[in-house]
Design a protein around this motif. Structure first.
Motif, PDB file in Angstrom:
ATOM      1  N   ASN A  31      -3.221  25.712  39.902  1.00 48.80           N
ATOM      2  CA  ASN A  31      -3.167  27.088  40.381  1.00 48.80           C
ATOM      3  C   ASN A  31      -2.193  27.206  41.549  1.00 48.80           C
ATOM      4  OD1 ASN A  31      -4.440  29.254  42.445  1.00 48.80           O
ATOM      5  ND2 ASN A  31      -4.911  29.901  40.361  1.00 48.80           N
ATOM      6  N   ASN A  32      -2.253  26.238  42.455  1.00 47.44           N
ATOM      7  CA  ASN A  32      -1.366  26.254  43.618  1.00 47.44           C
ATOM      8  C   ASN A  32       0.091  26.028  43.226  1.00 47.44           C
ATOM      9  OD1 ASN A  32      -3.526  26.710  45.339  1.00 47.44           O
ATOM     10  ND2 ASN A  32      -3.860  24.541  45.745  1.00 47.44           N
ATOM     11  N   LYS A  33       0.319  25.187  42.206  1.00 49.31           N
ATOM     12  CA  LYS A  33       1.685  24.970  41.722  1.00 49.31           C
ATOM     13  C   LYS A  33       2.248  26.253  41.121  1.00 49.31           C
ATOM     14  CE  LYS A  33       1.440  20.006  40.661  1.00 49.31           C
ATOM     15  NZ  LYS A  33       1.418  19.003  39.559  1.00 49.31           N
ATOM     16  N   ALA A  34       1.412  26.984  40.390  1.00 48.22           N
ATOM     17  CA  ALA A  34       1.851  28.257  39.818  1.00 48.22           C
ATOM     18  C   ALA A  34       2.216  29.241  40.921  1.00 48.22           C
ATOM     19  CB  ALA A  34       0.762  28.834  38.924  1.00 48.22           C
ATOM     20  N   ALA A  35       1.374  29.308  41.955  1.00 47.13           N
ATOM     21  CA  ALA A  35       1.652  30.207  43.085  1.00 47.13           C
ATOM     22  C   ALA A  35       2.964  29.829  43.765  1.00 47.13           C
ATOM     23  CB  ALA A  35       0.495  30.158  44.079  1.00 47.13           C
ATOM     24  N   ALA A  36       3.194  28.522  43.951  1.00 46.47           N
ATOM     25  CA  ALA A  36       4.424  28.065  44.601  1.00 46.47           C
ATOM     26  C   ALA A  36       5.652  28.409  43.766  1.00 46.47           C
ATOM     27  CB  ALA A  36       4.347  26.559  44.847  1.00 46.47           C
ATOM     28  N   TYR A  37       5.528  28.312  42.449  1.00 45.09           N
ATOM     29  CA  TYR A  37       6.624  28.657  41.538  1.00 45.09           C
ATOM     30  C   TYR A  37       6.980  30.136  41.670  1.00 45.09           C
ATOM     31  CZ  TYR A  37       9.085  29.154  37.022  1.00 45.09           C
ATOM     32  OH  TYR A  37      10.014  29.421  36.033  1.00 45.09           O
ATOM     33  N   ILE A  38       5.961  30.981  41.693  1.00 48.41           N
ATOM     34  CA  ILE A  38       6.181  32.424  41.832  1.00 48.41           C
ATOM     35  C   ILE A  38       6.790  32.738  43.193  1.00 48.41           C
ATOM     36  CG2 ILE A  38       5.038  34.685  41.869  1.00 48.41           C
ATOM     37  CD1 ILE A  38       2.858  33.289  40.027  1.00 48.41           C
ATOM     38  N   ARG A  39       6.253  32.122  44.240  1.00 50.17           N
ATOM     39  CA  ARG A  39       6.783  32.339  45.599  1.00 50.17           C
ATOM     40  C   ARG A  39       8.257  31.938  45.683  1.00 50.17           C
ATOM     41  NH1 ARG A  39       4.206  28.712  50.223  1.00 50.17           N
ATOM     42  NH2 ARG A  39       5.115  27.145  48.836  1.00 50.17           N
ATOM     43  N   THR A  40       8.612  30.802  45.090  1.00 48.75           N
ATOM     44  CA  THR A  40      10.000  30.340  45.112  1.00 48.75           C
ATOM     45  C   THR A  40      10.931  31.365  44.491  1.00 48.75           C
ATOM     46  OG1 THR A  40       9.382  27.997  45.064  1.00 48.75           O
ATOM     47  CG2 THR A  40      11.576  28.558  44.240  1.00 48.75           C
ATOM     48  N   HIS A  41      10.513  31.946  43.380  1.00 46.92           N
ATOM     49  CA  HIS A  41      11.360  32.937  42.715  1.00 46.92           C
ATOM     50  C   HIS A  41      11.380  34.265  43.456  1.00 46.92           C
ATOM     51  CE1 HIS A  41      11.222  29.943  39.495  1.00 46.92           C
ATOM     52  NE2 HIS A  41      12.322  30.510  39.061  1.00 46.92           N
ATOM     53  N   PHE A  42      10.272  34.658  44.044  1.00 43.22           N
ATOM     54  CA  PHE A  42      10.286  35.871  44.868  1.00 43.22           C
ATOM     55  C   PHE A  42      11.304  35.725  45.992  1.00 43.22           C
ATOM     56  CE2 PHE A  42       5.816  37.955  44.190  1.00 43.22           C
ATOM     57  CZ  PHE A  42       6.119  38.147  42.856  1.00 43.22           C
ATOM     58  N   LYS A  43      11.304  34.577  46.624  1.00 44.23           N
ATOM     59  CA  LYS A  43      12.253  34.330  47.722  1.00 44.23           C
ATOM     60  C   LYS A  43      13.686  34.303  47.205  1.00 44.23           C
ATOM     61  CE  LYS A  43      13.112  31.215  51.613  1.00 44.23           C
ATOM     62  NZ  LYS A  43      12.641  29.995  52.321  1.00 44.23           N
ATOM     63  N   LYS A  44      13.880  33.633  46.067  1.00 42.17           N
ATOM     64  CA  LYS A  44      15.212  33.529  45.459  1.00 42.17           C
ATOM     65  C   LYS A  44      15.766  34.899  45.118  1.00 42.17           C
ATOM     66  CE  LYS A  44      17.486  31.503  41.388  1.00 42.17           C
ATOM     67  NZ  LYS A  44      17.273  30.685  40.158  1.00 42.17           N
ATOM     68  N   TYR A  45      14.903  35.818  44.694  1.00 44.88           N
ATOM     69  CA  TYR A  45      15.346  37.143  44.284  1.00 44.88           C
ATOM     70  C   TYR A  45      15.396  38.142  45.441  1.00 44.88           C
ATOM     71  CZ  TYR A  45      14.323  35.153  39.671  1.00 44.88           C
ATOM     72  OH  TYR A  45      14.270  34.355  38.563  1.00 44.88           O
TER      73      TYR A  45
END
Length: 326
Positions: free
Chosen positions: A56-70
């Protein structure tokens, strides 16, 4: 204004709004990108994304990374909104206890000096049932296996990330601000969206419409995208019908019939909302909800349709307000 004049005005308004949006092709929303996100989020290494787990935490980190990237901005210098979830004893939790999980949130500021203080929310939950088993809501409780949830709801998060990328690269700057959010704890009872609505980072009155995507990865041969709640804001049904023209989809539009996913938390708080999905299937809440059954071309079509709805609503010329339905 007389009824005929008002009707004519509505048709003109929707047509102009629609033509402005569709002149900008969403080339960044495509099947390849949709598949990339869904494949990662529904992979075995995330172990079903159960709240409080590493997956669950890995999924959250993946989403956060892309939010920041975008280029999405943070509220209070943090993309995470952490909250506690009570988890029953079972395969996903060796005793009954509370665990920490998080909503992932970012926003893009609107371009209009006044309307930027109003917010449109678009979201999709990223949690699922982990390894299933007794105590979960798996349809196969007797089977202890990873529930990857490729449709429920890696598909909704994939659409969310596709749209965030498209908006960041398109140069389009909607008048209202847009909050992108991925909820945790949906499967445990809409917990993430309930927490968000009760702990909004902006004034509640500023949140005008919420769009939610839950299971949008299995577009059928009739190309039907289902939605409930389109009548909860002014001219919503008319807008959704207009956006369906030349979309490659056959929208099934309900003014009410709000449904049972995270947008319900907003509806109960008297915030306009629409819930989108592509329908149920035998793999729902089972270990068989895997990436090989996802219709990625359909996912891209659905993402484009919802993206057009998002931009249209964010640019609405008329006031947005809540309309009670069912």
């Amino acid at each position: 204004m007389k009824p005929f004049q008002y009707s004519a005005f509505k048709i003109f308004f929707i047509s102009v709004l629609f033509s402005c949006i569709t002149t900008n092709a969403q080339n960044g929303i495509n099947a390849k990108t949709f598949y990339k996100h869904d494949k990662y989020l529904s992979s075995d290494k995330l172990e079903g994304r159960f709240p409080g787990t590493k997956g669950n935490n890995k999924a959250a980190a993946y989403i956060r990374t892309h939010f920041k990237k975008y280029g999405l901005k943070e509220f209070d210098n943090n993309y995470y909104q952490t909250f506690k979830v009570f988890v029953k004893e079972g395969i996903n939790k060796m005793k009954s206890d509370s665990v920490s999980t998080q909503n992932v949130i970012g926003y893009l500021e609107g371009s209009d000096p006044n309307l930027k203080n109003e917010f449109i929310v678009i979201g999709a939950h990223y949690d699922h049932w982990g390894w299933g088993g007794i105590g979960s809501s798996s349809k196969k409780k007797e089977v202890v296996a990873i529930h990857n949830g490729a449709d429920d709801n890696a598909s909704g998060v994939s659409a969310l990330l596709c749209m965030a990328q498209e908006l960041s690269k398109s140069g389009i700057k909607p008048k209202r601000s847009i909050i992108f959010i991925s909820f945790s704890g949906e499967e445990e009872g809409l917990l993430g969206s309930k927490y968000f609505v009760n702990h909004l980072p902006v004034q509640k009155e500023a949140v005008k419409v919420m769009l939610n995507m839950d299971m949008v990865g299995r577009l059928n041969t009739e190309k039907q995208i289902y939605m409930g709640g389109a009548g909860t804001f002014p001219d919503g049904v008319e807008l959704m019908k207009k956006l369906g023209e030349n979309s490659g989809l056959n929208p099934v539009i309900h003014a009410g019939e709000v449904g049972g996913s995270d947008h319900v938390s907003f509806y109960k708080a008297s915030i306009s909302c629409i819930g989108f999905h592509t329908g149920g299937h035998p793999q729902y809440h089972t270990p068989e909800d895997d990436i090989d059954l996802i219709n990625t071309d359909g996912g891209a079509l659905v993402s484009k349709y919802i993206y057009n709805a998002l931009i249209s609503i964010a640019n609405y010329e008329q006031s947005l307000y809540f309309i009670q339905q069912d």
